[in-house]
Design an enzyme around this catalytic site. Structure first.
Site, PDB file in Angstrom:
ATOM      1  N   SER A 223       0.827 -10.228   3.131  1.00  0.00           N
ATOM      2  CA  SER A 223       2.194 -10.218   3.085  1.00  0.00           C
ATOM      3  C   SER A 223       2.718  -9.246   1.937  1.00  0.00           C
ATOM      4  CB  SER A 223       2.963 -11.501   2.636  1.00  0.00           C
ATOM      5  OG  SER A 223       2.565 -12.093   1.352  1.00  0.00           O
ATOM      6  N   ASP A 224       3.923  -8.653   1.850  1.00  0.00           N
ATOM      7  CA  ASP A 224       4.380  -8.118   0.607  1.00  0.00           C
ATOM      8  C   ASP A 224       4.711  -9.244  -0.047  1.00  0.00           C
ATOM      9  OD1 ASP A 224       5.547  -6.359  -1.163  1.00  0.00           O
ATOM     10  OD2 ASP A 224       6.870  -5.319   0.389  1.00  0.00           O
ATOM     11  N   TRP A 225       4.710  -8.864  -1.368  1.00  0.00           N
ATOM     12  CA  TRP A 225       4.648  -9.742  -2.734  1.00  0.00           C
ATOM     13  C   TRP A 225       6.007 -10.918  -2.443  1.00  0.00           C
ATOM     14  CZ3 TRP A 225       0.613  -7.773  -2.401  1.00  0.00           C
ATOM     15  CH2 TRP A 225      -0.313  -7.582  -3.227  1.00  0.00           C
ATOM     16  N   GLY A 227       6.759 -12.061   0.319  1.00  0.00           N
ATOM     17  CA  GLY A 227       7.189 -11.850   1.380  1.00  0.00           C
ATOM     18  C   GLY A 227       6.784 -12.457   2.657  1.00  0.00           C
TER      19      GLY A 227
END
Length: 852
Positions: A223-225, A227
């Protein structure tokens, strides 16, 4: 790091231990399991360099030109070399995984992270990113292609869905990822914050099917941070790793859901297998676990950064051959970007450079006599950093930061940390000090400022937390008693509160800031993901805007040549915030127009990662697009201006005349939790050509100090069976390029395909679907360097099915329609008789395909 027996470990690990692998340990590291010799991996940004593990007080690094500048090189071998240098930089920081490159699309000039992304064109973005990935991974470091997919705006990025047709999704937004997977093997992929068509990307089963089934991606999906938005949905869909740690949706929550069979155990096995396979890849690099962070400022690194920046610098306009300038002429330098090194955008791109070179310094080093200077117009949104203007008590540049557990006023409080801060702006999400007792702590910043003229001086404070700024013991800025919500630091900080004092030339002023960490904030909880402590302290003298323009005009009248260093900076182009306008800040446009009227030998150097308006363009004879050039910014600009290097960049994005000309003008923000991609496949030059909309400068445009011709165009078809139903066919475009000028230079061969004329509406028995297609699309390119008078044959290989296909929404497949396609070689997306050649390709039979 030890060799990893993935299948053997899967048999040994308990469900609980497997789940532990699926969430980060801290902001930059994965969890290791020591008893099984499973090491922790280190990740790092990212878009234009390798930071290491510290937003604040980290080790210096090589900062590369921004993403649009990399795209503007149109040079795949150079980008592979760049990727290798990025990998070497990662090893210096003991980083196993680089969080980049970024290949989201430039829907609008206003995108806050547009400078990170490579292009508005999916082919340029995909091929350039593949070259970077191949270079990075040649060093053993793993690359992370991102953000999957449609993270093309910052407004409400983690609370909106992109509503996009399947055709646009495939042909524009997924295509660069598809090309990366075709031409390289990135170790990891990062999901986007946003959703697509009703489902968030980290849990979007349709996207995972494309990724895993159609493209056979077997790497890690992270995931994005912050996210990740669910436990069960994201895990079942295909998200392997939640970042950062400690996990919010994995950990004990996921263990509980596995126990209730909401997440089947075989799914946990699949996710943990993916993580372990990725750890095994990283282990082969030899990069130690939790290793040291060092630096590698070498002449070789500087040479590459300078060469890379020059190859991406775009000569937009050069009437009457004003450029190159003369080194022995009386020169005036103007503009807000002259004496500040604008080397990167904001957000994930912010890093501490090995060094930086301002344009003023680079230009001054070329001239036989020093140039005169005045700023002409300010460009900042927030006041410039105080640190570089101050000295510490022991005479160093910057402010001395002293950290305490106790607030001011506590007698004999103990100082637990001392740091000299030059850049007085920091996100403290990764600041850790074992001597701090809690999340509530305090810091005093002190520095001495010496005035170089009589003036009114403004000070500004932005915080996540609270702060008061004093000058000679007098409170000037209070950002503690009351606070107002602002946009900085991913939307978690206050507005910039300001205060002013009168200063006198030569007098010393003692500046002190009393800061308290995030728990003291009076802002309402806005649930920002990055709501850690943060600060920014700035200051600058006040100017009379109109009077400063007149001062600039007066200097320009008395000069033989004028250089205006204009543009944007990290205040305006940053993660978490889109721009509101294409206009240059303040009165910069007015200043440029007035100076150009006063001196016909005026060149504008624009620094921005995305297009800006240029209402003065007809009055200025020469314009250089210098992007954000990294450590070597000033030297790159000076080399180009004075002819020590011949610029060879080509625009990786179209520059529209007005913001309202942009196809996403009415749809570039979230409304009601969604953003409508109403322009469909028509982004960038595809729209401007289809709508016959004039542009300021077209995609692919870029001049040179020499001239080139194309000749002897031919196309050949090469068939090679790949065992599939459709033979793999490569189309080779060959053209002779000749340098017809008097200096060495580089030219880009850009190959566009134009579709056959629209067919009549078919009868019901005909299977093909009639669709309107763009007038032409870039399908390949190559760059060649030539001495004066030299000719070379340039070959561009393009896979046929990618050259002629569109996405058939009825079949859910790519359709390579039969018919005669125009094949155009040009030096930009504008086709002209004197700079373009055309041949044709007959695709004899329609066929459909999926996959890579």
């Amino acid at each position: 790091m030890a060799n990893i027996d993935v299948e053997g470990l899967l048999k040994k690990l308990s469900v609980s231990e497997k789940v532990d692998l699926l969430g980060g340990y801290d902001f930059w590291h994965t969890k290791g399991i020591a008893k099984y010799a499973i090491p922790s991996l280190r990740f790092s940004d990212g878009p234009n360099g390798v930071r290491g593990t510290k937003f604040f007080n980290g080790k210096p690094t090589a900062i590369f030109p921004c993403g649009t500048a990399l795209g503007a090189t149109f040079n795949l071998p150079l980008l592979r070399e760049t990727g290798e240098k990025m990998g070497e930089e990662a090893k210096l920081k003991s980083v196993h995984v680089i969080l980049g490159p970024t290949i989201n699309m430039h829907r609008s000039p206003l995108g806050g992270r547009g400078f990170e992304s490579i292009s508005e064109d999916p082919v340029l973005a995909g091929l350039a990113a593949a070259a970077l990935v191949n270079g990075i991974q040649n060093t053993g470091v793993q690359a992370t292609i991102k953000h999957f997919v449609c993270n093309d705006q910052e407004h409400r990025r983690n609370a909106m869905y992109a509503i996009v047709t399947q055709r646009a999704l495939r042909e524009i937004y997924l295509l660069p990822f598809q090309l990366v997977f075709r031409d390289s093997k990135p170790g990891a992929l990062m999901t986007a914050y946003n959703g697509v068509n009703g489902s968030y990307c980290s849990e979007n089963t349709d996207l995972y099917k494309i990724l895993r089934k159609e493209w056979d991606f077997d790497g890690l999906v992270m995931s994005d941070w912050y996210g990740t938005y669910s436990t069960t949905a994201a895990t079942n869909a295909g998200l392997d790793l939640e970042m950062p740690g400690p996990a919010r949706f994995r950990g004990e929550v996921l263990k509980f859901n596995v126990g209730n069979d909401k997440v089947p155990r075989y799914v946990v096995n699949e996710r943990s297998r993916s993580v372990l396979k990725f750890v095994k890849k990283c282990a082969s690099s030899g990069i130690p676990e939790n290793g040291p962070e060092t630096t590698g400022d070498t002449p070789e690194t500087s040479e590459l950064l300078r060469r890379l920046g020059i190859e991406g610098t775009v000569l937009l306009k050069n009437d009457n051959n004003l450029l190159p300038l003369k080194k022995d002429k009386k020169t005036v330098v103007l503009g807000p970007n002259a004496k500040i090194a604008v080397i990167h955008g904001g957000g994930s791109a912010v890093m501490e450079p090995y060094y930086n070179v301002t344009p003023f310094a680079g230009i001054s080093a070329k001239l036989t006599t020093p140039p005169e200077f005045t700023v002409g117009s300010y460009a900042h949104m927030l006041l410039p950093h105080l640190g570089p203007q101050c000295t510490t008590p022991d005479g160093k540049t910057g402010m001395l930061m002293r950290v305490y557990n106790d607030p001011p006023g506590v007698r004999d409080r103990e100082c637990v940390d001392k740091i000299v801060v030059i850049k007085t702006e920091a996100l403290l999400v990764d600041y850790v000090n074992p001597r701090l007792k809690s999340a509530l702590w305090y810091a005093d910043f002190e520095g001495t400022f010496v005035a170089d003229e009589d003036a009114k001086y403004d000070f500004g404070v932005v915080v996540v937390g609270s702060a008061k700024l004093f000058v000679d013991g007098v409170l000037v800025v209070d950002n503690a008693t009351t606070q107002r919500q602002g946009d900085s630091f991913f939307g978690a900080a206050t507005v910039e509160e300001q205060g002013s004092i009168q200063i006198k030339k030569g007098q010393s002023y003692q500046i002190k800031v009393e800061y308290a960490s995030a728990p003291t904030s009076k802002l309402p909880d806005n649930n920002s993901s990055f709501s850690s402590s943060a600060f920014r302290f700035g200051g600058t003298k006040e100017i009379d805007p109109e009077g400063e323009i007149q001062k600039a005009v007066a200097l320009a009248k008395d000069a033989e040549q004028v250089i205006i260093c204009a543009g944007l900076n990290a205040d305006w182009e940053q993660e978490g915030l889109d721009r509101d306008t294409m206009d240059l800040p303040g009165l910069m446009d007015k200043m440029i127009a007035a100076v150009a009227a006063a001196n016909p030998n005026t060149v504008v150097v624009n620094q921005s990662g995305t297009p800006v308006g240029m209402p003065w363009i007809d009055a200025v004879p020469a314009v250089v697009q210098a992007w954000y050039g990294g450590n070597e910014t000033g030297n790159i600009i000076a080399d180009v201006l004075f002819g020590d290097a011949n610029p060879s960049g080509k625009l990786s994005v179209s520059f529209p005349v007005r913001l309202s000309d942009n196809p996403a003008f009415l749809n570039f923000r979230a409304e009601g939790g969604r953003t409508l991609y109403g322009e469909d496949i028509y982004i960038g030059y595809r729209f401007y050509e289809m709508a016959h909309r004039p542009v300021l400068f077209p995609f692919g445009h870029g001049l040179s100090y020499t001239t080139f011709t194309f000749s002897d165009l031919k196309l050949t078809e090469n068939k090679a069976s790949d065992g599939g139903l459709v033979p793999r066919v490569t189309l080779t475009v060959e053209v002779t390029v000749t340098n017809t000028g008097s200096v060495e230079g580089s030219q880009v061969v850009q190959v566009y395909f134009a579709p056959p004329a629209l067919k009549p509406q078919p009868v019901a028995t005909v299977e093909t679907v009639v669709v309107v297609r763009a007038q032409k699309e870039l399908k390949g390119f190559s760059k060649v360097k030539l001495a004066p008078g030299e000719s070379k044959t340039v070959k561009v290989d393009i896979e046929r099915k990618y050259a002629v296909s569109y996405w058939d929404e009825v079949r859910g497949k790519w359709c390579a329609d039969d018919g005669v396609y125009d094949v155009i070689v040009s030096d930009s997306s504008v086709i002209s008789d004197d700079k373009s050649l055309m041949t044709q390709y007959n695709n004899a039979q329609t066929f459909w395909w999926k996959g890579l």
